[in-house]
Design a protein around this motif. Sequence first.
Motif, PDB file in Angstrom:
ATOM      1  N   ARG A   1      50.993  38.347  37.245  1.00 43.58           N
ATOM      2  CA  ARG A   1      52.014  39.385  37.037  1.00 43.58           C
ATOM      3  C   ARG A   1      53.413  38.793  37.032  1.00 43.58           C
TER       4      ARG A   1
ATOM      5  N   SER B   1      49.424  44.943  39.338  1.00 42.14           N
ATOM      6  CA  SER B   1      49.919  45.405  40.633  1.00 42.14           C
ATOM      7  C   SER B   1      48.847  46.218  41.354  1.00 42.14           C
TER       8      SER B   1
ATOM      9  N   GLU C   1      46.140  43.845  42.580  1.00 39.38           N
ATOM     10  CA  GLU C   1      46.600  43.119  43.764  1.00 39.38           C
ATOM     11  C   GLU C   1      46.487  43.994  45.007  1.00 39.38           C
ATOM     12  N   GLN C   2      46.875  45.258  44.890  1.00 39.48           N
ATOM     13  CA  GLN C   2      46.736  46.191  46.011  1.00 39.48           C
ATOM     14  C   GLN C   2      45.274  46.386  46.387  1.00 39.48           C
TER      15      GLN C   2
ATOM     16  N   GLY D   1      40.867  35.025  39.106  1.00 41.29           N
ATOM     17  CA  GLY D   1      40.956  36.100  40.082  1.00 41.29           C
ATOM     18  C   GLY D   1      39.712  36.963  40.102  1.00 41.29           C
TER      19      GLY D   1
ATOM     20  N   PHE E   1      46.205  37.496  40.765  1.00 39.85           N
ATOM     21  CA  PHE E   1      46.793  38.620  40.020  1.00 39.85           C
ATOM     22  C   PHE E   1      48.304  38.690  40.217  1.00 39.85           C
ATOM     23  N   ARG E   2      48.782  38.324  41.409  1.00 37.01           N
ATOM     24  CA  ARG E   2      50.236  38.288  41.608  1.00 37.01           C
ATOM     25  C   ARG E   2      50.871  37.198  40.759  1.00 37.01           C
TER      26      ARG E   2
ATOM     27  N   ALA F   1      43.863  38.332  45.041  1.00 41.27           N
ATOM     28  CA  ALA F   1      45.173  38.981  45.025  1.00 41.27           C
ATOM     29  C   ALA F   1      46.268  37.997  44.622  1.00 41.27           C
TER      30      ALA F   1
ATOM     31  N   VAL G   1      48.308  37.092  50.889  1.00 40.74           N
ATOM     32  CA  VAL G   1      48.060  36.887  49.456  1.00 40.74           C
ATOM     33  C   VAL G   1      48.233  35.400  49.160  1.00 40.74           C
TER      34      VAL G   1
ATOM     35  N   THR H   1      47.845  32.105  46.643  1.00 44.90           N
ATOM     36  CA  THR H   1      47.742  31.657  45.267  1.00 44.90           C
ATOM     37  C   THR H   1      46.540  30.730  45.117  1.00 44.90           C
TER      38      THR H   1
END
Length: 662
Positions: free
Chosen positions: A264, A281, A284-285, A228, A260-261, A257, A485, A487
């Motif tokens: 998480r 989080s 990601e934002q 990421g 990181f999602r 993003a 977002v 992957t």
Amino acid sequence: MILEERPDGQGTGEDSARVQAAPSVLKGCDSLVQTQHGQLQSCRAHLHQQISKELRMRAGAENLYRATSNSWVRETVALELSYVNSNLQLLKEELAGLGSSVDMDQPESESVTVPMIPLGLKETKELDWATALKELITEHFGEDGASYETEIQELEDLRQATRTPSRDEVGLELLAAYYSQLCFLEARFFSPARSPGLLFHWYDSLTGVPAQQRALAFEKGSVLFNIGALHTQIGARQNRSCAEGTSHATESFQRAAGAFRLLREKFSHAPSPDMSATSLSMLEQLMAAQAQECIFKGLSLSASAAPDSCQAQLHLAQEAAQVATEYGLVHRAMSQPPVQDYVPASWTTLAHVKAEHFRALAHYHAAMALCKGSSAAKGELSKQEQIFQAPTSHEPRGPTLPQQPEARRRLAKAHLKRAILGQEEALRLHALCRVLRKVDLLHIVVTQALRRSLAKYSELEREDDFFEAVEAPDIQPKTHQAPEVRTPSLSQMKVTDIFHRLGPLSVFSTKNQWRLLGPVHMTRGETGFGFTLRGDSPVLIAAVVPGGQAEAAGLKEGDYIVSVNGQPCKWWKHVEVVAQLRGMGEEGVNLQVVSLLPGPEPRSTGARRPALLRSHRECGFETPTPARARPWLVLGWSRKAKQGKMGGQPQPCTSGDCGTCP
């Protein structure tokens, strides 16, 4: 806490088309970065040690101040506290300045664009795979660990290269290849019953503080974090003055993003702040906001071809308001504990500056749309009545756009006034941050926007303008191209298991225990060899005829054939083993088989989850339960045949003349 990995992730499949990835992608390693990043991490770690020391001194002084009633002691402690707090402030400023040396990466172009926030990669120490893996291969797999030096060296070279990947697609492929190898390693060598016992060291990306764990999930999570982070660096380096560069930057931030999602959602109890749920989080934002900013930049490039289009300006106003809203959420997330304790202050300020800057841009573009007073624009204005937000929550709709030229001019002036105030606030925030003051490009962008607003306001100003000033309403945030977002494509590059020679993962892993039998010599009887075969890689003895040659040789139902006349056949298909046996003459055949032993029941650990959870599914394949552990042997392998994960579609040998059937 031990970093835990949640099941059902992503990865590569063992039965897919394999490519020897490691030697070809090692060119993605940038050796010049290693020294720079190593020095940076050392400085960060040293500063954090000093900060920790000062914090301990302050805590002790505060306790003494509260406990004593002696006035002289209290004065001395108060003086010491003042000294300690001054040192802490200096150290934190030095740390923030150190972080800014790599945080503000710029695209390789001469255009003036707002700077982005890329992440630095997590650093790691060298790891000795050789000792632990050789011992495990010798003790558990029953093979000479020294014969796997080539495979171990390939793994160590691959990990070493991932410490300094190049900032391009080749570097991403390098990290993805190592992540896929970690999936294979986890499925083969790491289980609750047995593991190599390695200690993985990684440095926090935000603070430089070292962390260590024996869980392979920590290694996998750190590599995924770097995937990421590398996407953010690639996105920040794109030339966003052209449509192609803007599109590539948007894609990179969306991939970041997604990484990181995924981290998480699939990992928990991280030992370092940068991999905590709150930090991921926030990141990601942040990446979604930067992707939204790139989308706005691309739309503004398209709108520049038709500067007199009222509708295009209204769309840009709403898009800019959407970007401002996204950065407002990012700023709020960065300002909340515990994230605010370790996120660089320059990041928080930059998010605030961007929120103000794009909110001002929204008002500027709204003013530009109102200034288009042609008759052709009137129809466009009537279609965009929902561009303004309602003043209060009780009103269902916001104010409509005026149709009269004079009313439009006055409202345009009001929006320009808010744009000017917003840009001035952005410049004020920029000047307050010592780190951002060094970023000249950011100051140039905001200053240029302010000058445009002032120039347009001067055009609309009239000497006889004595009307009461109009209050400009807020712009309704809206985007016509929301960032997605995504992957990271961890399965795009198919890699082969480095330790492929040990055999299929369905059998030959630390999750299973087995006993090697043979070689046993067998000759063909009147009814054949006296057993039935089923399955692929490895081939299973599905049934043994009572009183036959196989039973006399000690073979049992559920054994796996691993060698035929001295040739390893762990990866052979059913038809290959049958063809080899069918070609045997009167001299017979020597077979080696393994019999799976029943494993001990796992000890109960209560409500606590294991540190490593089913990562072989993350690689796109499943390890079926060994046949010896099932009461219905043939049915178990029929289920494997339907899944088709570890081999082809195995069919039982049913022909009476194949030489392997009773």
